[in-house]
Motif scaffolding. Structure first.
Motif, mmCIF file in Angstrom:
data_model
loop_
_atom_site.group_PDB
_atom_site.id
_atom_site.type_symbol
_atom_site.label_atom_id
_atom_site.label_comp_id
_atom_site.label_asym_id
_atom_site.label_seq_id
_atom_site.Cartn_x
_atom_site.Cartn_y
_atom_site.Cartn_z
ATOM 1 N N SER A 3 -50.799 -47.482 -49.271
ATOM 2 C CA SER A 3 -51.926 -46.810 -49.907
ATOM 3 C C SER A 3 -53.045 -46.614 -48.902
ATOM 4 O O SER A 3 -53.202 -47.406 -47.976
ATOM 5 C CB SER A 3 -52.436 -47.692 -51.052
ATOM 6 N N PHE A 4 -53.819 -45.532 -49.059
ATOM 7 C CA PHE A 4 -54.955 -45.375 -48.143
ATOM 8 C C PHE A 4 -56.224 -46.005 -48.707
ATOM 9 O O PHE A 4 -57.299 -45.799 -48.186
ATOM 10 C CB PHE A 4 -55.149 -43.913 -47.723
ATOM 11 N N VAL A 69 -53.928 -40.343 -38.111
ATOM 12 C CA VAL A 69 -54.536 -41.221 -39.108
ATOM 13 C C VAL A 69 -53.423 -42.050 -39.735
ATOM 14 O O VAL A 69 -52.421 -41.490 -40.195
ATOM 15 C CB VAL A 69 -55.271 -40.408 -40.187
ATOM 16 N N ILE A 70 -53.556 -43.368 -39.718
ATOM 17 C CA ILE A 70 -52.507 -44.213 -40.271
ATOM 18 C C ILE A 70 -53.096 -45.258 -41.219
ATOM 19 O O ILE A 70 -54.300 -45.522 -41.211
ATOM 20 C CB ILE A 70 -51.689 -44.935 -39.169
ATOM 21 N N ARG A 100 -47.980 -43.133 -41.555
ATOM 22 C CA ARG A 100 -48.829 -42.118 -40.928
ATOM 23 C C ARG A 100 -49.338 -41.192 -42.018
ATOM 24 O O ARG A 100 -48.561 -40.578 -42.734
ATOM 25 C CB ARG A 100 -48.055 -41.346 -39.867
ATOM 26 N N ILE A 101 -50.633 -41.093 -42.163
ATOM 27 C CA ILE A 101 -51.241 -40.285 -43.228
ATOM 28 C C ILE A 101 -51.415 -38.842 -42.788
ATOM 29 O O ILE A 101 -51.150 -37.916 -43.536
ATOM 30 C CB ILE A 101 -52.602 -40.886 -43.639
ATOM 31 N N ARG B 487 -59.657 -33.618 -51.427
ATOM 32 C CA ARG B 487 -59.279 -32.511 -50.547
ATOM 33 C C ARG B 487 -57.869 -32.765 -50.011
ATOM 34 O O ARG B 487 -57.422 -33.915 -49.946
ATOM 35 C CB ARG B 487 -60.236 -32.399 -49.376
ATOM 36 N N ILE B 488 -57.215 -31.711 -49.594
ATOM 37 C CA ILE B 488 -55.888 -31.864 -48.983
ATOM 38 C C ILE B 488 -56.069 -32.412 -47.574
ATOM 39 O O ILE B 488 -56.888 -31.895 -46.806
ATOM 40 C CB ILE B 488 -55.170 -30.499 -48.918
ATOM 41 N N HIS B 489 -55.317 -33.479 -47.235
ATOM 42 C CA HIS B 489 -55.405 -33.965 -45.859
ATOM 43 C C HIS B 489 -54.065 -33.837 -45.138
ATOM 44 O O HIS B 489 -53.948 -34.198 -43.983
ATOM 45 C CB HIS B 489 -55.885 -35.418 -45.824
ATOM 46 N N ASP B 490 -53.091 -33.315 -45.853
ATOM 47 C CA ASP B 490 -51.746 -33.203 -45.291
ATOM 48 C C ASP B 490 -51.491 -31.754 -44.895
ATOM 49 O O ASP B 490 -51.591 -30.844 -45.723
ATOM 50 C CB ASP B 490 -50.739 -33.660 -46.365
#
Lengths: 583, 583
Positions: A3-4, A69-70, A100-101, B487-490
């Motif tokens: 989870s982030f 970003v991880i 890895r996000i 927001r979309i981060h992917d």
């Protein structure tokens, strides 16, 4: 998948957290693949935490790149090789899962290499990457704190924060306005405010009593290195008061800002000096008081010498002034030549030096001084063995200007300026008028609403240039950080000032129209000041580059290199505001 | 001459101050010359104090006019005829000296006559006089408090206040931009920001983690009564978080504002409802929850009637919904006709009513309902003796719209809306896309950077219109006060969304250029919201007129009547920015 929703930031974990299960998120700052182990420095704005990954357990980690970003879930462990430079240097994280996000492209410049200087244009284009690398976020934290504490002080003092319009009216005075064409009203324009000056005085007329605002202001000027097209001003105005009430509030604010941001307590009340004293002692209205080198008058002693240049000059009204330099007798001829060239580069003729070595007064002018007068020179300049003095002779304004530059250069060169020292000074009683040589008339130094010094009203009629204004600056470490004045609230006095300026009533009405009208409906005595917030920030952050303290600054050509503003717009947009480009 | 350094404000003195020697300053609010005595009501923004003057001792006082500014030195006395309506009503000031500080011209409207309505255009032209008369300063005090407490909450939550540029870039999406021509770059323009949206997302990419700003934003739209060309937005964005973290911060802020300004404690957490539930229950995405009147589905019962209009409609997919009105059986035929006309004015066909009187179901459709079904209708509508219900049949969107209007009108008419009650609601899960009938394609409901609801990713390919977004509004008393989204981060997801919207990559690059590029360097998960500060102010100050809560507002024609902006500028100014007016 981790989870982030992090449990801690990357700057937070300590030895007391060992064995805790945590989730950290952030950017891959460094990534060292040692084969058996991969070390990742995980970074967010709060700090860096080391992650130690076993690539056999988490093979995908080998593919991580700088600035990916991880999210890492794992257990806090004691670090074998502790890093005392890092607040988190005693611990590391042993992951149980790593995700890895989002990925990063190859970077235009390295973020983890702090040594390497990056071209400023590239840094401005990739401002978001520069933000991760540089001190910018640190400076933004300082800015945030200064903003909050400023408003807190004014709120405590019962000032009301009022937002004045950004879409205002173009005024014929002052610097160049930025214009905003109106769509609804063809051929009409708004102007972005150069300051909320008229609005804040109007608020006093309206009875608001005490106003403040941290206002964005705009000037379409050719930019100097410490200017931006849009800048921030701490703006305040108060009624039924004079500087007796206003200065302590300004001092409380400056004190609070420095205490909050730098843990420095600038003593109050601040020193106060008249413009006249200031010019005489330092040759400038914004003296840096972190060091001495005050000017000493030498006209009478110079008059007693047989040096004809002095004698002739004194008949023309020259000033002869200088300052003592403690231990300055060690200056070599070459060094003194250097200072002479410095003075000449500023279009001065040169300086005169004097040294006291083995009890003897050495100077190119020593031979023109009577033996018995030498003691007077030593005494006047307070010369002690091993000291020297520099002085300059010439027309007063130029002499002051040269000595001011020389004083600051000597202080810099001799390391007389203590860092982390903050010396504030109110400079008061500026001249009310200046003489415009070209147009052969007097004009306002500040603006025509500035009140004359009440003791000088009798000068207005016959010797207006002698009249002082109730205006003032706040100087901090040699920078003007605020400026303000008591405003005229008496209609008769206002009309006298206008007539002295040679402005007929109908021209006044055209120029200041609604504002003059407002002043006729019962204006309270009031005064105010405006602080250059960006300048204060530059002092707080110890930078000479205004772009270091603004999140998204413009270049000296007024461009935003990241968004590429200004830019062309669609023809339709121009048509709507009734305009054509004319090159 | 009395000093204008007051010792007290005009709202401050009480019985405990009797016999104190004080100086008051302020405006002559009222001036009653009774021959032997002159009574002056002296006013400042803090209150009014009565001054009792003996005209024999101070003959010049007889010449004072309304709104002159005066200073009075004197002794506080007990008032003979006390005024319980005034906080200072138990005392009065007996002057020892009175000075007129500045005079007022004859006023364009009375300040002391609170009853008399003044034309709004005149009030805007003389905004400084209106300020003395009206509730404007009171509202400015509320605004001041709300501004401070908002920043305090965000600061406590470790958000950094960052000032984003006002001189920005024109974006092809959204409303019309205000343009600012560049002097240095001919044929190029800045645009004033409609919101700091892109900058705040860039700050997240830059690792700032938590951002907020109370930002002035600009839209060159044809103005509605609750719109201004420049408006204030509370803007925030946070990283590594979802609404789980963000909502409590928004709630804390709203709660703190209402507590500080109105001493009202809005309970937390706020209610939460999906867009779909909201539309079904209230027919709108911004329901006013200060009253009930929730909608009840009647399609199944309607289908059992012999009313052919219902039967035919249901075959077309009509909705038949309505709401119960407690005690509504007293509606007369005339009143019901009124509501019918109301519905028709909104281009509806009309409403169906039902009443329960003496146990009997009365309604124009009663005759179509089987006797044994009547109990089902009563039960479904929860009709009790003396109640009524209104319902509407038709296509879903229109039915919801009409019922929403009807629900609010009935609540207003029946006084169901408690003043001083504040009901907040998060509306979540808005649709991700809307179908553009004209262009026959789907488009983003919010903006193309809004994240889809993660549970709905499987809809994207085949049934995109079913996909919900991770977007939300905050609704307060029926007004949308905030809006935001994850927001979309992917990168892959972002590209899928663009391709669903039919936007080829090169068009994207052209439209969003630098921003898309920024998202490619390691974007953290982030979300944010923006609050309409002016709307919150209108709710706090209980006004429907946005000009009541802005110090210097513009008219619906975007004019400032006081400064007369916008206005013509000098030809030279246009030449400098390379423009010509083209009418």
């Amino acid at each position: 998948m981790v989870s982030f929703h992090r449990t801690h930031t990357c700057g937070e974990l300590r030895e007391s957290d060992i064995q805790k299960k945590v989730i950290l998120t952030g950017w891959v700052h460094r990534h060292r693949d040692l084969g058996a182990l991969i070390f990742i420095d995980l970074r967010d704005r709060f700090g860096i935490t080391q992650i130690v990954v076993d690539p056999k357990a988490f093979p995908h980690v080998a593919e991580f790149h700088f600035e990916d970003v991880i999210a890492v879930e794992g257990v806090v462990q004691e670090r074998k090789q502790k890093n005392p430079d890092l607040p988190t240097g005693n611990i590391e994280l042993e992951p149980q899962a790593v995700t890895r996000i989002s990925k990063s492209k190859v970077l235009p410049f390295s973020i983890c290499d702090e040594e390497k200087e990056v071209n400023e244009e590239l840094r401005l284009k990739y401002r978001y990457l520069d933000m991760r690398k540089s001190k910018l976020i640190e400076n933004m934290v300082v800015r945030h704190k200064a903003l909050q504490v400023t408003r807190q002080v004014f709120s405590e003092e019962e000032f009301l924060e009022v937002q004045t319009p950004v879409l205002g009216k173009s005024t014929p005075e002052g610097a160049r306005d930025y214009l905003v064409p109106s769509r609804i009203h063809p051929a009409s324009f708004y102007a972005l405010p150069q300051s909320p000056q008229l609005f804040k005085q109007i608020l006093m007329v309206g009875g608001l009593d005490r106003y403040f605002q941290i206002a964005t202001c705009f000037r379409d000027e050719d930019l100097r290195s410490d200017r931006q097209p849009e800048f921030t001003q701490i703006d305040a105005e108060m009624s039924f008061a004079t500087d007796k009430e206003l200065f302590p509030i300004g001092e409380k604010m400056i004190n609070a800002i420095f205490k909050e941001c730098l843990q420095v307590d600038i003593p109050r009340p601040f020193r106060k000096m008249t413009y006249a004293e200031c010019m005489d002692l330092y040759g400038t209205d914004k003296p840096d008081l972190r060091f001495g080198l005050e000017f000493i008058h030498l006209e009478d002693l110079a008059g007693k010498t047989s040096f004809t240049i002095f004698k002739d000059g004194l008949e023309l009204g020259w000033k002869i002034k200088g300052f003592r330099i403690e231990g300055g007798a060690t200056y070599s001829r070459k060094e003194i030549d250097g200072y002479n060239r410095f003075i000449q580069s500023l279009e001065g003729k040169g300086l005169v030096w004097m040294k006291l070595v083995d009890g003897e007064l050495l100077s190119p002018i020593a031979k023109y001084i009577d033996e018995e007068d030498k003691a007077l020179w030593k005494e006047r300049l307070a010369l002690k063995e091993g000291d020297s003095a520099f002085f300059i002779a010439g027309e007063e304004k130029k002499t002051n200007q040269l000595l001011d530059h020389l004083r600051r250069k000597v202080a810099r060169d001799r390391g007389l300026i203590e860092p982390n020292r903050y010396e504030a000074l109110w400079v008061v009683d500026f001249p009310l008028f200046a003489y415009n040589d070209e147009e052969r008339r007097i004009e306002s130094e500040h603006h025509p609403f500035t009140s004359p010094h009440l003791e000088d009203l009798h000068f207005l009629e016959d010797e207006p240039l002698r009249a002082r204004a109730s205006s003032f600056d706040l100087v901090l470490n040699g920078y003007e950080v605020a400026s303000g004045s008591q405003r005229i609230h008496d209609e008769a006095l206002q009309e006298k000032i206008f007539s002295l300026l040679g402005l007929p009533i109908d021209e006044i009405e055209e120029k200041f129209g609604f504002f003059i009208e407002a002043l006729r409906y019962g204006t309270p005595p009031h005064l105010g000041f405006a602080f250059g917030f960006d300048r204060i920030m530059m002092i707080l952050c110890g930078t000479e580059n205004i772009r270091d303290i603004i999140a998204f600054p413009k270049t000296q050509k007024a461009q935003d290199l990241m968004t590429e503003a200004p830019a062309e717009v669609h023809k339709e947009q121009l048509r709507e505001v009734h305009l054509d480009v004319k090159l």
